[in-house]
Design a protein around this motif. Structure first.
Motif, mmCIF file in Angstrom:
data_model
loop_
_atom_site.group_PDB
_atom_site.id
_atom_site.type_symbol
_atom_site.label_atom_id
_atom_site.label_comp_id
_atom_site.label_asym_id
_atom_site.label_seq_id
_atom_site.Cartn_x
_atom_site.Cartn_y
_atom_site.Cartn_z
ATOM 1 N N TYR A 1 2.252 -12.304 3.458
ATOM 2 C CA TYR A 1 1.112 -12.412 4.363
ATOM 3 C C TYR A 1 -0.153 -12.834 3.606
ATOM 4 C CZ TYR A 1 -2.142 -11.033 8.084
ATOM 5 O OH TYR A 1 -3.112 -11.024 9.046
ATOM 6 N N LYS A 2 -0.469 -12.170 2.507
ATOM 7 C CA LYS A 2 -1.646 -12.530 1.711
ATOM 8 C C LYS A 2 -1.511 -11.924 0.327
ATOM 9 C CE LYS A 2 -4.877 -10.577 4.203
ATOM 10 N NZ LYS A 2 -6.213 -10.051 4.583
ATOM 11 N N THR A 3 -2.333 -12.431 -0.608
ATOM 12 C CA THR A 3 -2.461 -11.881 -1.968
ATOM 13 C C THR A 3 -3.947 -11.664 -2.239
ATOM 14 O OG1 THR A 3 -0.468 -13.038 -2.695
ATOM 15 C CG2 THR A 3 -1.978 -12.262 -4.413
ATOM 16 N N GLU A 4 -4.309 -10.471 -2.616
ATOM 17 C CA GLU A 4 -5.714 -10.127 -2.832
ATOM 18 C C GLU A 4 -5.878 -9.479 -4.214
ATOM 19 O OE1 GLU A 4 -8.442 -10.488 -1.065
ATOM 20 O OE2 GLU A 4 -7.658 -11.236 0.846
ATOM 21 N N LYS A 5 -7.019 -9.850 -4.865
ATOM 22 C CA LYS A 5 -7.413 -9.182 -6.123
ATOM 23 C C LYS A 5 -8.440 -8.126 -5.768
ATOM 24 C CE LYS A 5 -6.359 -12.891 -9.366
ATOM 25 N NZ LYS A 5 -6.892 -13.783 -10.435
ATOM 26 N N VAL A 6 -8.162 -6.905 -6.155
ATOM 27 C CA VAL A 6 -8.998 -5.759 -5.777
ATOM 28 C C VAL A 6 -9.439 -5.030 -7.056
ATOM 29 C CG1 VAL A 6 -9.084 -3.575 -4.522
ATOM 30 C CG2 VAL A 6 -7.832 -5.526 -3.564
ATOM 31 N N SER A 7 -10.753 -4.716 -7.113
ATOM 32 C CA SER A 7 -11.261 -3.985 -8.274
ATOM 33 C C SER A 7 -11.727 -2.583 -7.903
ATOM 34 C CB SER A 7 -12.424 -4.763 -8.933
ATOM 35 O OG SER A 7 -13.487 -4.935 -7.997
ATOM 36 N N LYS A 8 -11.727 -2.296 -6.590
ATOM 37 C CA LYS A 8 -12.117 -0.973 -6.136
ATOM 38 C C LYS A 8 -11.325 -0.654 -4.868
ATOM 39 C CE LYS A 8 -16.063 -2.758 -3.517
ATOM 40 N NZ LYS A 8 -17.512 -2.639 -3.289
ATOM 41 N N PRO A 9 -11.186 0.627 -4.537
ATOM 42 C CA PRO A 9 -10.413 0.987 -3.331
ATOM 43 C C PRO A 9 -11.034 0.375 -2.082
ATOM 44 C CG PRO A 9 -10.786 2.904 -4.717
ATOM 45 C CD PRO A 9 -11.642 1.817 -5.301
ATOM 46 N N GLN A 10 -10.169 -0.144 -1.236
ATOM 47 C CA GLN A 10 -10.618 -0.723 0.022
ATOM 48 C C GLN A 10 -9.430 -0.864 0.979
ATOM 49 O OE1 GLN A 10 -11.921 -4.551 -1.859
ATOM 50 N NE2 GLN A 10 -10.574 -5.495 -0.339
ATOM 51 N N ASN A 11 -9.704 -1.235 2.212
ATOM 52 C CA ASN A 11 -8.669 -1.438 3.229
ATOM 53 C C ASN A 11 -8.555 -2.921 3.567
ATOM 54 O OD1 ASN A 11 -8.070 1.276 3.463
ATOM 55 N ND2 ASN A 11 -9.632 1.622 5.026
ATOM 56 N N LEU A 12 -7.313 -3.399 3.656
ATOM 57 C CA LEU A 12 -7.046 -4.793 4.045
ATOM 58 C C LEU A 12 -6.434 -4.794 5.448
ATOM 59 C CD1 LEU A 12 -5.393 -6.108 0.741
ATOM 60 C CD2 LEU A 12 -7.799 -6.273 1.431
ATOM 61 N N ASP A 13 -6.972 -5.618 6.332
ATOM 62 C CA ASP A 13 -6.443 -5.721 7.697
ATOM 63 C C ASP A 13 -5.252 -6.678 7.735
ATOM 64 O OD1 ASP A 13 -8.274 -3.972 8.662
ATOM 65 O OD2 ASP A 13 -9.712 -5.522 9.314
ATOM 66 N N VAL A 14 -4.165 -6.199 8.309
ATOM 67 C CA VAL A 14 -2.940 -7.012 8.451
ATOM 68 C C VAL A 14 -2.524 -7.012 9.924
ATOM 69 C CG1 VAL A 14 -0.526 -7.291 7.798
ATOM 70 C CG2 VAL A 14 -2.189 -6.443 6.124
ATOM 71 N N LYS A 15 -2.381 -8.191 10.488
ATOM 72 C CA LYS A 15 -1.959 -8.318 11.886
ATOM 73 C C LYS A 15 -0.438 -8.484 11.954
ATOM 74 C CE LYS A 15 -6.281 -10.322 13.583
ATOM 75 N NZ LYS A 15 -6.918 -11.462 14.309
ATOM 76 N N VAL A 16 0.186 -7.637 12.739
ATOM 77 C CA VAL A 16 1.643 -7.689 12.910
ATOM 78 C C VAL A 16 1.981 -7.729 14.396
ATOM 79 C CG1 VAL A 16 2.137 -6.490 10.749
ATOM 80 C CG2 VAL A 16 1.828 -5.178 12.855
ATOM 81 N N ILE A 17 3.211 -8.114 14.690
ATOM 82 C CA ILE A 17 3.704 -8.185 16.076
ATOM 83 C C ILE A 17 5.007 -7.384 16.149
ATOM 84 C CG2 ILE A 17 4.566 -9.685 17.914
ATOM 85 C CD1 ILE A 17 2.797 -11.887 16.744
ATOM 86 N N VAL A 18 5.060 -6.483 17.118
ATOM 87 C CA VAL A 18 6.272 -5.681 17.329
ATOM 88 C C VAL A 18 6.835 -5.990 18.713
ATOM 89 C CG1 VAL A 18 5.592 -3.817 15.790
ATOM 90 C CG2 VAL A 18 4.863 -3.753 18.180
ATOM 91 N N SER A 19 8.155 -5.724 18.863
ATOM 92 C CA SER A 19 8.824 -5.903 20.149
ATOM 93 C C SER A 19 9.610 -4.624 20.443
ATOM 94 C CB SER A 19 9.781 -7.090 20.089
ATOM 95 O OG SER A 19 10.858 -6.830 19.227
ATOM 96 N N PRO A 20 10.129 -4.482 21.669
ATOM 97 C CA PRO A 20 10.871 -3.244 21.985
ATOM 98 C C PRO A 20 12.034 -2.970 21.057
ATOM 99 C CG PRO A 20 10.320 -4.395 24.008
ATOM 100 C CD PRO A 20 9.906 -5.301 22.894
ATOM 101 N N ASP A 21 12.624 -4.007 20.461
ATOM 102 C CA ASP A 21 13.762 -3.779 19.575
ATOM 103 C C ASP A 21 13.508 -4.234 18.138
ATOM 104 O OD1 ASP A 21 13.635 -6.427 20.096
ATOM 105 O OD2 ASP A 21 15.742 -6.683 20.685
ATOM 106 N N LYS A 22 12.226 -4.470 17.773
ATOM 107 C CA LYS A 22 11.918 -4.900 16.415
ATOM 108 C C LYS A 22 10.614 -4.249 15.970
ATOM 109 C CE LYS A 22 12.427 -7.404 12.674
ATOM 110 N NZ LYS A 22 13.513 -7.176 11.723
ATOM 111 N N LYS A 23 10.648 -3.419 14.926
ATOM 112 C CA LYS A 23 9.447 -2.787 14.390
ATOM 113 C C LYS A 23 8.850 -3.673 13.303
ATOM 114 C CE LYS A 23 12.188 -0.063 11.124
ATOM 115 N NZ LYS A 23 12.596 1.297 10.709
#
Length: 702
Positions: free
Chosen positions: A605-627
Motif C-alpha cells: 500500500y505505501k512505504t513511509e520513513k518515520v522518525s517519531k511515533p505517529q499514525n498512518l491512515d490506510v483505506k481498506v475494503i471489506v466484503s461479507p466474505d472477505k476481511k
C-alpha cells in the motif's frame, strides 16, 4: 412392436427372444415402474383359434402356480389383434445358452439346477399341471443362480387324456418321452423323462438321441436304449448316472413315481457315501419268464423214433423185428417252409404298398441365408417348401436379405413353411441445408444423427464471409444416404488476415475502444456490459471475449467487453489508523504497509520513513466474505498486523466504536506477532510491486 404401449401401461423396449408360437419382448410397466417380459402371439396365428386357445392355456396354467422356481404371470390382455402375456422379467440367460457355452457343466451345478427344476415340477404336478415341454430353452437361469421354469404353452391338466391336436403331436422331439411320441396319455412321469434328458445334456454336452428327421428321433425314444452318460463323461458319479437312467426308462412305471422323489434323490446323490454306489439294475420281465414264447428247432422223425424206443420194454433176444423202411418225412417240412415264405413275401409286399400310400414325402431344407428374399423363396419353392417372412428392423444387412431362417439343416415334410428373417435395410437420412451455418454447429447436428466426425471433411476458401461459414455442401439438399456410408464434404470460408489479439484487460473504456478501432475490429452495439467488481477499478476492462489475449483474430471480427461499474453495493470502505513507532526515536525507520482485502491481495500500500511515533491512515475494503488484513513491516521484520472484518464496517457505519487493533512490539518474533495466516510480500497482480510508497488504484474507492 418396439416403442408400442400395450394396454396403455406396458411399453415395449426391445426384443429378447422368440419361439414357434410367440415372440418375447423386454418391456417397462409404467404403472409400477418395473421391468417385465411381454410374450406376444405371432401375427400368423392371431386368426388361428387353436393357437389362441393354446396361448391362453399357457397364461392360465402358469398363473395358477406360485413358486420361486416358476416364472410369475402378471397380466394377460388383447389389444386389437395383439394377444399378449405379461410375465416376470429375469436378468440372466437360458439353460440352453449356458450348455452351449460351458458344457459339460460341473456335476454340482447340474445337480443344483436339476433339483430346482424338479421342485418346480413337483409344485406344478401338485396343482395338476403337466408341463409337457421341459427343455433347456424353457429354463431360465438368473444372475443369482435361481432356476425359473417358463413356457407352459402346451401344458395340460393332469386329467387330460391325450396330447394329440388334430393328428399332430405337440412338443420338442429331442425331449419327448416314449408315450409322448406315441401320442398316448402323458402324465407327471413324462416331465421327469424330459428332465432326465436335460440332465444328460448338461453333463455330456450332447443329446441322447439324434436323427435325420423328427420321426427318426421319436422312433429312437421308443426303440433304442440310451448310452450310459459315464461313457461320454467319466467324471459323472455313479449315483448321478443312476438318477438319469431311472428318469429315462422307457416304461413309466420304472421311472420315479413323482418329482418329489426324484428331488429327494438329487439332494443326496453327491454325498460321499453315495457317489460310488452300485449301478442301478432294472427288472427284465422277459428274461425271467419260463413260460415265454421261444423259437425252437423242429423235432426230426428219427429223433422221435429214438425217443419212442427208449420208452419201450426190452424185447426178447430170440425175437427179431424187421428194420423199418426209410420214409420221406423231409418233404412235408419243406412244403410248409415254402408256403410260409410265400405268405411272408405277400405280407411284406402288402405292408410296403400300404406304407407307400400313406408315406409323407420329406425334403432337405436348403440354406438360403445371405440370399435375397426373391432368390430364397424361389429356392424353397423348388424344394416343395413354403415360407413366411419376418422383418428384422435392427439388422444392418442390405434390404431384403435373408439374415437367418428357421428351421435349417434338417429334413421336413413337403409343404412345410420355413420362417425367413429378412433385413429391413439400413435407414436412409435426407440431407438438410447447412449453407450459411457455422461449421462447428453443422458438425454438432450431424453427430447427433449418428455420423462420426471422421465422416465429415471440409476445405477452406478465402471470402468476405465470417470464418468457418459453410458455402457449399455435398450431398446436396434432399439427397438420401445411409448412415454408415455417409461422406459429408463442406466448403467453408477462411479469414483474409489474422493477428494476435492484444490484452485489453485493465484499460479504460476509452483506451479499449481506441485500440479496437485501430485494429479494424468491430464493437457490436450491445458489445459492452457492465459489472460490479472488487478487483478492477470503475471504468476499466474486466474481460474481453470471444478473443482472449494472444489468440488469432481476423480483421473485421467482433469483440465484446465487460467494463467495471465500481464496487458492489455491499462493499465496506474503512479507513484504519495504523500506529508506527521508530526503533530509535529521532532516527528514521522505514515502514511498509501491506494490504490484503476484498480488492487487493498482498498489495504494498505505501512505504513511509518515520522518525517519531505517529499514525498512518490506510483505506481498506471489506466484503461479507472477505476481511482486511494490514501487515506493518519495519524493513523485513513484521512488527504489527491489524484485521478489520465486515462487522467492523457495519459497526462503524452504525456509529459504534471499532475495537482497537492488536499491536506487536518491535521485539516480538514474527511467529508470535501474526494473528492471521502468514501472507508473503508480493505484488497486487496488476503490475504494482514493493518499493517506494505506492498509491492504491482508485477503482476500488470511487
Amino acid at each position: 412392436m418396439i416403442g408400442r404401449k400395450l394396454g396403455g401401461r406396458y411399453e415395449i423396449l426391445d426384443r429378447i427372444g422368440g419361439g414357434g408360437m410367440a415372440l418375447v419382448y423386454k418391456g417397462h410397466d409404467l404403472l409400477l415402474n418395473r421391468k417385465v417380459a411381454v410374450k406376444v402371439l405371432r401375427q400368423q396365428y392371431v386368426h388361428d383359434e387353436e393357437f389362441i386357445r393354446r396361448f391362453r392355456r399357457e397364461a392360465q396354467a402358469a398363473a395358477s402356480l406360485s413358486h420361486p422356481n416358476v416364472v410369475s404371470i402378471y397380466d394377460v390382455g388383447q389389444e386389437e389383434d395383439v394377444h399378449y402375456i405379461v410375465m416376470e422379467y429375469i436378468e440372466g440367460t437360458t439353460l440352453n445358452d449356458l450348455i452351449k457355452e460351458r458344457a459339460p457343466l460341473q456335476v454340482e451345478d447340474a445337480v443344483h439346477y436339476a433339483s430346482q427344476i424338479a421342485d418346480a415340477l413337483d409344485h406344478a404336478h401338485h396343482n395338476e399341471i403337466i408341463h409337457r415341454d421341459i427343455k433347456p430353452h424353457n429354463i431360465l437361469i438368473g444372475k443369482n443362480g435361481r432356476v425359473k421354469v417358463t413356457d407352459f404353452g402346451i401344458a395340460r391338466a393332469a386329467t387330460s387324456s391325450t396330447i394329440t391336436q388334430t393328428g399332430a403331436v405337440v412338443g420338442s422331439v429331442h425331449y419327448f418321452s416314449p408315450e409322448h411320441a406315441k401320442g398316448t396319455n402323458t402324465g407327471e412321469k413324462s416331465d421327469l423323462y424330459s428332465l432326465g434328458i436335460v440332465m444328460y445334456q448338461m453333463l455330456t454336452g450332447r443329446l441322447p438321441f439324434l436323427g435325420e428327421s423328427p420321426i427318426s428321433v421319436a422312433l429312437k425314444h421308443l426303440q433304442e436304449d440310451v448310452e450310459d452318460p459315464r461313457k461320454a463323461n467319466p467324471l459323472i458319479p455313479q449315483s448321478v448316472e443312476n438318477i438319469i437312467l431311472k428318469a429315462m426308462r422307457k416304461k413309466p412305471d420304472e421311472r420315479y413315481q413323482s418329482a418329489k422323489l426324484m428331488m429327494a434323490d438329487l439332494d443326496t446323490c453327491l454325498h460321499p457315501d453315495r457317489r460310488n454306489e452300485a449301478k442301478v439294475a432294472f427288472w427284465d420281465a422277459d428274461g425271467m419268464d419260463e413260460e415265454r414264447t421261444l423259437v425252437m428247432p423242429a423235432i426230426r422223425a428219427d429223433q422221435l423214433a429214438s425217443f419212442d424206443d427208449d420208452d419201450e420194454p426190452e424185447k426178447s433176444s430170440w425175437r427179431e423185428e424187421p428194420a423199418p423202411k426209410k420214409g420221406k418225412g423231409w418233404i412235408k417240412p419243406i412244403v410248409w417252409i415254402v408256403i410260409l415264405l410265400m405268405i411272408l413275401g405277400a405280407l411284406w409286399y402288402a405292408i410296403g404298398y400300404v406304407k407307400g400310400m400313406f408315406a409323407i414325402e420329406t425334403v432337405e431344407v436348403p440354406n438360403v441365408v445371405n440370399k435375397t428374399l426373391t432368390e430364397a423363396q424361389a429356392e424353397l419353392t423348388a424344394a416343395k417348401l413354403g415360407s413366411t417372412v419376418e422383418i428384422d428392423a435392427e439388422s444392418k444387412a442390405p434390404k431384403d436379405t435373408v439374415i437367418r431362417q428357421n428351421p435349417s439343416g434338417m429334413r421336413m415334410n413337403v409343404g412345410t413353411k420355413v420362417t425367413l428373417y429378412v433385413s429391413k435395410g439400413a435407414p436412409k437420412i435426407k440431407m438438410e441445408s447447412y449453407i450459411g451455418q457455422q461449421l462447428k454447429d453443422a458438425k454438432l447436428k450431424l453427430q447427433a444423427l449418428g455420423i462420426n466426425d471422421d465422416q465429415i471433411t471440409f476445405t477452406q476458401t478465402t471470402t468476405d464471409d465470417p470464418p468457418d461459414t459453410i458455402l457449399k455442401q455435398t450431398p446436396l439438399v434432399g439427397d438420401e444416404f445411409e448412415l454408415d456410408k455417409a461422406a459429408i464434404t463442406f466448403v467453408v470460408s477462411k479469414a483474409k488476415e489474422t493477428f494476435k489479439m492484444p490484452d485489453l484487460v485493465g484499460m479504460t473504456e476509452a483506451e479499449a475502444k481506441a485500440q479496437i478501432t485501430k485494429l479494424n475490429l468491430k464493437l457490436p452495439a450491445n458489445g459492452i456490459t457492465r459489472e460490479k467488481s472488487y478487483k478492477v477499478a470503475k471504468g476499466k476492462v474486466i474481460k474481453q471475449f470471444p478473443f482472449d489475449k494472444n489468440t488469432d483474430v481476423s480483421v473485421g471480427s467482433e469483440i465484446s467487453l465487460i467494463i467495471s461499474d465500481g464496487l458492489p453495493e455491499d462493499a465496506g470502505q474503512l479507513t484504519v489508523s495504523v500506529p508506527v513507532k521508530p526503533t530509535t526515536e529521532g532516527k528514521d525507520s522505514e515502514f511498509k504497509i501491506i494490504v490484503s482485502d476484498a480488492q487487493y491481495e498482498n498489495f504494498e500500500y505505501k512505504t513511509e520513513k518515520v522518525s517519531k511515533p505517529q499514525n498512518l491512515d490506510v483505506k481498506v475494503i471489506v466484503s461479507p466474505d472477505k476481511k482486511a488484513v494490514i501487515l506493518i513491516k519495519e524493513g523485513d521484520n513484521l512488527v504489527n498486523s491489524i484485521t478489520r472484518t465486515y462487522q467492523d464496517y457495519l459497526d462503524q457505519k452504525n456509529g459504534k466504536n471499532v475495537s482497537p487493533s492488536p499491536s506487536i512490539s518491535p521485539s516480538s518474533s514474527p511467529k508470535q506477532q501474526n494473528n492471521g495466516p502468514a501472507i508473503p510480500v508480493g505484488g497486487n497482480g496488476q503490475g504494482q510491486t514493493g518499493g517506494a510508497a505506492s498509491k492504491p488504484p482508485t477503482g476500488g474507492t470511487n
